[in-house]
Write a protein that holds these residues in place. Structure first.
Motif, short mmCIF file in Angstrom:
data_model
loop_
_atom_site.label_atom_id
_atom_site.label_comp_id
_atom_site.label_asym_id
_atom_site.label_seq_id
_atom_site.Cartn_x
_atom_site.Cartn_y
_atom_site.Cartn_z
N GLU A 1 54.35 -9.35 35.32
CA GLU A 1 55.10 -8.25 35.90
C GLU A 1 54.14 -7.40 36.73
N ALA A 2 54.47 -7.20 37.99
CA ALA A 2 53.67 -6.31 38.82
C ALA A 2 54.47 -5.02 38.98
N ARG A 3 53.86 -3.90 38.54
CA ARG A 3 54.64 -2.66 38.48
C ARG A 3 54.49 -1.82 39.74
N PRO A 4 55.52 -1.05 40.02
CA PRO A 4 55.53 -0.22 41.22
C PRO A 4 54.31 0.70 41.29
N GLY A 5 53.71 0.76 42.45
CA GLY A 5 52.59 1.68 42.66
C GLY A 5 51.30 1.24 41.99
N GLN A 6 51.29 0.05 41.41
CA GLN A 6 50.09 -0.42 40.73
C GLN A 6 49.56 -1.69 41.39
N VAL A 7 48.26 -1.92 41.14
CA VAL A 7 47.66 -3.18 41.60
C VAL A 7 47.45 -4.07 40.38
N LEU A 8 48.06 -5.23 40.40
CA LEU A 8 47.84 -6.20 39.34
C LEU A 8 46.87 -7.26 39.86
N SER B 1 62.27 -0.31 52.71
CA SER B 1 61.65 0.68 51.85
C SER B 1 62.75 1.50 51.19
N GLY B 2 62.49 1.84 49.95
CA GLY B 2 63.44 2.70 49.26
C GLY B 2 64.66 1.97 48.76
N THR B 3 64.74 0.65 49.00
CA THR B 3 65.90 -0.07 48.46
C THR B 3 65.70 -0.36 46.99
N GLY B 4 64.48 -0.22 46.50
CA GLY B 4 64.23 -0.45 45.08
C GLY B 4 62.92 0.20 44.73
N THR B 5 62.49 -0.01 43.53
CA THR B 5 61.23 0.59 43.13
C THR B 5 60.08 -0.39 43.30
N GLY B 6 60.40 -1.68 43.48
CA GLY B 6 59.35 -2.66 43.72
C GLY B 6 58.77 -3.27 42.47
N LEU B 7 59.61 -3.53 41.48
CA LEU B 7 59.14 -4.20 40.26
C LEU B 7 59.28 -5.70 40.44
N LEU B 8 58.14 -6.38 40.54
CA LEU B 8 58.16 -7.83 40.77
C LEU B 8 57.88 -8.54 39.46
#
Lengths: 285, 252
Positions: B30-37, B2-9
């Motif tokens: 693109e799956a964005r941080p904090g969002q549900v795609l 956790s915290g190593t990145g923002t989580g942009l897949l």
């Protein structure tokens, strides 16, 4: 523990949970009906001398011989070399050691080769045909070769027990590891398990119920192979005693051997089940 | 982790074929941080294959998967995946299942206990810590499977029809539960589903796939707030959107 396990042995595990406990207890008594009937028949047959007591000694004679076998004073010897009276512990220890050493070795070799077969398709393609062919060789067919290789006595006996005990472990471990669902392996990888720990974290626990069944079969087989092994010229061991007793016409001592084999076999299976129960509980219905 | 990145897949030009069978034909998403795609597509279009490639269980024939710009290969603890049947290990108690990931990551015993206890209460399974998976109901098992993955605090959560095997009522409850759970722990979520209602209830954005070989045919935002509950099912806009999207999926 032992009461519950005994219940398990005498009554095939039914689906019933706690509420059917009373019924299960009733069923456990049911398991004693046949042995009691057999014992009664045996008593009647020998008491009325329907069969000659030389062919079938009565339960009383056998019980006395059994007591002598374990608690009598060591004096007489049969056939010059194999003692009976008071020699029970010695014979039993010899048989148990023989069986235990060979069985453990079979478990070790069977597990390693089985794991190899289960995890590597290369090993499977390479070894499966030859192993299946060897597995089909009757145990008695190994005896002459074992005698040639290891000579009369201990070595041949251990080799025979080893071969008999090997296959169930090998097949169970191989099949069980090959059948571990891919999903479990992937989940473990995804949760961060390094590849080198997969066998311990996933393959082993997942395969254990089947492996335990293999171990039980194997232990029972090892114990039955003891008699075959002990026909190969050993002078200590329950089988050796029976062989000597047959030669001197002491049928009651032969029957004592059968009783000891049955009791130890049952006990060993109970102990193995007790020890492994916690590994397989999850797979029970 | 956790915290190593923002989580942009992100997926770039993903192709995947099995022999002559082409399953993915150039997927960009693109799956964005904090969002549900929510990824929607016709049955059998290759949604699960897409997720397996993203998770690293399958290598793409060509194209790449990136997490915060770093190219990925193979599965790892930074992308937690939950499948329809769940990933719980049947031989472990619930507590040990939840502790599996943190233990694999060599957390200390007290850290593990803290994480597990928190997740047990977040999933409402406090009373079942010592139960085996087979002793739980289907809904409980899926909650536990999600908690098992979240115990590693992965920046990305991949869900492959996680509620597909549940009945409609349980599924609706699970949707609300998952929304609440994610609100407390910002995670990039990629949800693959064939259920339009589920996609709209949980998604912040919607990605529509074509029939096999799959490619992205449309992307649209879901115009409902993060606090949407089951009340939104009666919303006229929701009903209209659901019908439109369903039509798109059926004719994709």
């Amino acid at each position: 523990m032992s009461a519950a396990l005994l219940e398990d042995v005498l009554v095939p595990a039914g689906p019933g949970p706690a509420h059917s406990r009373a019924r299960r207890r009733g069923r456990r008594l049911l398991g004693l009906v046949v042995p009691v009937l057999l014992l009664a028949t045996w008593y009647v047959v020998s008491d009325r001398e329907i069969l000659s007591t030389r062919l079938l000694p009565g339960p009383g004679t056998v019980a006395t011989a059994l007591a002598e076998f374990f608690t009598g004073d060591r004096n007489d010897t049969l056939a010059g070399v194999v003692p009976f009276t008071g020699a029970g512990p010695e014979h039993l220890a010899a048989s148990l050691t023989r069986c235990g050493v060979s069985w453990l070795l079979a478990v070790l070799v069977g597990s390693v080769v089985g794991l190899l077969l289960g995890l590597s398709s290369l090993a499977r393609d390479l070894l499966d045909p030859i192993l299946n062919a060897l597995r089909a060789v009757p145990l008695f067919a190994w005896l002459p070769l074992a005698l040639v290789w290891f000579g009369l006595g201990e070595g041949a006996a251990r080799a025979i027990i080893f071969v008999g005990a090997l296959w169930p472990v090998l097949v169970a471990v191989g099949d069980a590891t090959a059948r571990v669902p891919r999903g479990h392996v992937e989940t473990a990888r995804m949760l961060g398990t390094p590849r080198r720990w997969l066998w311990r974290k996933v393959y082993l626990p997942s395969a254990l119920p089947e492996v335990v069944t293999g171990l039980r079969l194997s232990l029972t087989l090892a114990w039955t192979c003891v008699i075959v092994g002990e026909l190969s010229g050993t002078d200590r061991g329950v089988g050796a005693m029976m062989s000597a007793a047959r030669e001197t016409g002491r049928t009651e001592q032969v029957v004592v051997g059968i009783v000891v084999f049955a009791a130890v076999g049952l006990l060993a299976d109970l102990v193995l089940r007790g020890v492994t129960a916690r590994w397989v509980r999850w797979s029970r219905a | 982790m956790s915290g190593t990145g923002t989580g942009l897949l992100s997926a770039r030009g993903l192709h995947k074929s099995f022999g002559d069978l082409s399953v993915l034909a150039g997927i960009d998403l693109e799956a964005r941080p904090g969002q549900v795609l929510s990824v929607l597509g016709p049955s059998g279009c290759g949604k699960s294959t897409l997720l397996r490639v993203l998770a690293g269980f399958e290598a793409p024939t060509s194209g790449e998967v990136l997490l915060d710009g770093v190219r990925l290969s193979g599965p790892s603890a930074d992308r937690g995946m939950v499948a329809q049947a769940g990933g719980l290990f049947p031989w472990l108690t619930l507590r040990d299942n939840l502790a599996f990931g943190p233990r694999a990551s060599r957390r200390t015993g007290t850290q593990v206990t803290a994480v597990v206890d928190e997740l047990l209460s977040a999933t409402g399974l406090d009373g079942f810590a010592d139960a085996l998976p087979k002793q739980l109901s289907g809904g409980m098992r899926q909650r536990a499977a999600i908690a098992q993955v979240l115990a590693n605090r992965p920046p990305v959560l991949l869900l492959d029809e996680p509620f597909g095997a549940l009945d409609a009522q349980t599924r609706l409850r699970m949707h609300e539960w998952l929304r609440a759970l994610l609100a407390e722990r910002p995670t990039t979520v990629l949800l693959v589903t064939h259920d339009v209602e589920e996609a709209l209830l949980l998604g912040d954005r919607l990605c529509l796939l074509s029939n096999r070989p799959a490619c992205v045919v449309d992307e649209l935002p879901v115009p409902f707030g993060a606090d949407r509950g089951r009340a939104v099912l009666a919303d006229a806009e929701f009903v209209r959107l659901k019908a439109t999207v369903l039509e798109r999926v059926l004719t994709a």
